[in-house]
Design a protein around this motif. Structure first.
Motif, PDB file in Angstrom:
ATOM      1  N   THR A  68      14.011  43.620  87.357  1.00  0.00           N
ATOM      2  CA  THR A  68      13.991  44.245  88.714  1.00  0.00           C
ATOM      3  C   THR A  68      14.019  45.559  89.073  1.00  0.00           C
ATOM      4  O   THR A  68      14.825  46.225  88.175  1.00  0.00           O
ATOM      5  CB  THR A  68      13.261  43.333  90.103  1.00  0.00           C
ATOM      6  OG1 THR A  68      14.723  43.318  90.275  1.00  0.00           O
ATOM      7  CG2 THR A  68      12.697  42.451  89.340  1.00  0.00           C
ATOM      8  N   GLU A  69      13.542  46.676  89.040  1.00  0.00           N
ATOM      9  CA  GLU A  69      14.053  48.041  90.034  1.00  0.00           C
ATOM     10  C   GLU A  69      15.569  47.380  90.397  1.00  0.00           C
ATOM     11  O   GLU A  69      16.179  48.313  90.173  1.00  0.00           O
ATOM     12  CB  GLU A  69      13.287  49.095  90.851  1.00  0.00           C
ATOM     13  CG  GLU A  69      11.514  49.733  90.200  1.00  0.00           C
ATOM     14  CD  GLU A  69      11.150  49.788  91.309  1.00  0.00           C
ATOM     15  OE1 GLU A  69      11.584  50.323  92.471  1.00  0.00           O
ATOM     16  OE2 GLU A  69      10.254  50.659  90.817  1.00  0.00           O
ATOM     17  N   ALA A  70      15.733  46.356  91.287  1.00  0.00           N
ATOM     18  CA  ALA A  70      16.917  45.926  91.301  1.00  0.00           C
ATOM     19  C   ALA A  70      17.867  45.072  90.942  1.00  0.00           C
ATOM     20  O   ALA A  70      19.386  45.603  90.956  1.00  0.00           O
ATOM     21  CB  ALA A  70      16.676  45.810  93.128  1.00  0.00           C
ATOM     22  N   LEU A  71      17.211  44.672  90.266  1.00  0.00           N
ATOM     23  CA  LEU A  71      18.555  43.785  88.842  1.00  0.00           C
ATOM     24  C   LEU A  71      17.932  43.572  87.581  1.00  0.00           C
ATOM     25  O   LEU A  71      16.961  44.416  87.305  1.00  0.00           O
ATOM     26  CB  LEU A  71      18.209  42.197  89.216  1.00  0.00           C
ATOM     27  CG  LEU A  71      18.435  41.531  90.233  1.00  0.00           C
ATOM     28  CD1 LEU A  71      17.976  40.318  90.655  1.00  0.00           C
ATOM     29  CD2 LEU A  71      19.949  41.571  91.174  1.00  0.00           C
ATOM     30  N   PRO A  72      18.773  43.589  86.964  1.00  0.00           N
ATOM     31  CA  PRO A  72      19.014  44.503  85.885  1.00  0.00           C
ATOM     32  C   PRO A  72      18.436  42.576  84.986  1.00  0.00           C
ATOM     33  O   PRO A  72      18.225  42.030  85.269  1.00  0.00           O
ATOM     34  CB  PRO A  72      20.892  44.496  85.228  1.00  0.00           C
ATOM     35  CG  PRO A  72      21.328  43.171  85.913  1.00  0.00           C
ATOM     36  CD  PRO A  72      20.496  43.873  87.552  1.00  0.00           C
ATOM     37  N   ASP A  73      18.185  43.160  83.835  1.00  0.00           N
ATOM     38  CA  ASP A  73      17.505  41.641  82.684  1.00  0.00           C
ATOM     39  C   ASP A  73      18.552  41.052  82.265  1.00  0.00           C
ATOM     40  O   ASP A  73      19.482  41.304  82.172  1.00  0.00           O
ATOM     41  CB  ASP A  73      16.542  41.876  81.842  1.00  0.00           C
ATOM     42  CG  ASP A  73      16.747  43.188  80.516  1.00  0.00           C
ATOM     43  OD1 ASP A  73      17.580  42.581  80.149  1.00  0.00           O
ATOM     44  OD2 ASP A  73      16.170  43.563  81.108  1.00  0.00           O
ATOM     45  N   VAL A  74      18.178  39.232  81.653  1.00  0.00           N
ATOM     46  CA  VAL A  74      19.905  39.380  81.401  1.00  0.00           C
ATOM     47  C   VAL A  74      20.128  39.774  79.559  1.00  0.00           C
ATOM     48  O   VAL A  74      21.535  39.857  80.234  1.00  0.00           O
ATOM     49  CB  VAL A  74      19.175  37.609  80.653  1.00  0.00           C
ATOM     50  CG1 VAL A  74      19.795  36.980  80.490  1.00  0.00           C
ATOM     51  CG2 VAL A  74      19.205  36.939  82.064  1.00  0.00           C
TER      52      VAL A  74
END
Length: 213
Positions: A68-74
């Motif tokens: 998301t905008e606040a979390l990276p992807d795996v």
């Protein structure tokens, strides 16, 4: 079975914790699955396909999905599959036998520990109640609203830090929200400076496998 998402949903709905499922962007999820060379038949693939990430137990644990905008992807964070609010990291990487298992880098002992669980067993355990015991020594009275107010891309910097001998009572330390990347870098720097010897005399972390089915 075409997707493991129903199993993940069942674990979420049966969890004793409040869990926020961050929506996935379909195009971003497809790209992430392709880069990882996995499908939604696995729990990891299902989390990537169906979520931008999961915020577990007031956001104490941030499980990575397709981002998301606040979390990276795996995929963007290498082998990292989750962070906690204190800057601890969970990573899915080969163990001593070459088999992928979940490892944890703790802010209290500054070293990687093999939890000896696959991704599905680890996530089920975390959702099923393992967080309480796993973080028993790192929580303080009234932590819930303080942690819930922190953005997913931030963590809590404490002084004295969790790995120091002075941090006996986390309710009395100084706590400040800082960018999560900055917090993790501080932990890695401390690990290099200390050689992680600061964790050698600490008791072993609780066995997460007791919560896995």
């Amino acid at each position: 079975m075409t997707s493991a998402w129903d199993e993940v949903v069942a674990a979420i709905e049966g969890s004793p914790y409040g869990i926020s499922v961050l929506p996935a962007d379909p195009a971003r999820a497809r790209r992430c699955l392709s880069k990882l060379s996995i499908t939604a038949k696995s729990w990891l693939g299902a989390v990537v396909a169906e979520t931008g990430g999961l915020l577990v137990d007031h956001g104490w644990l941030r499980v990575l999905g397709s981002g998301t905008e606040a979390l990276p992807d795996v995929f963007s964070d290498g082998s990292t599959i989750a962070y906690d609010v204190l800057g601890g990291q969970f990573a899915w990487m080969p163990n001593s036998e070459g088999r992928p298992t979940v490892h944890y880098f703790g802010p209290d002992d500054l070293s990687w520990v093999d939890l000896e669980l696959g991704y599905a067993d680890w996530l089920e355990a975390m959702l099923n109640g393992a967080l309480d015991e796993f973080y028993r020594s790192l929580r303080w009275p009234g932590w819930q609203p303080e942690v819930a107010a922190i953005a997913p891309d931030h963590g809590l910097h404490t002084w004295p830090p969790p790995w120091s001998v002075e941090r006996h009572d986390l309710s009395r330390v100084s706590r400040k929200a800082v960018p999560l990347g900055e917090l993790i870098s501080l932990h890695y720097h401390a690990a290099r400076q200390t050689g992680a010897d600061c964790g050698s005399s600490r008791p072993a972390r609780p066995d997460v496998g007791n919560f896995a089915h």
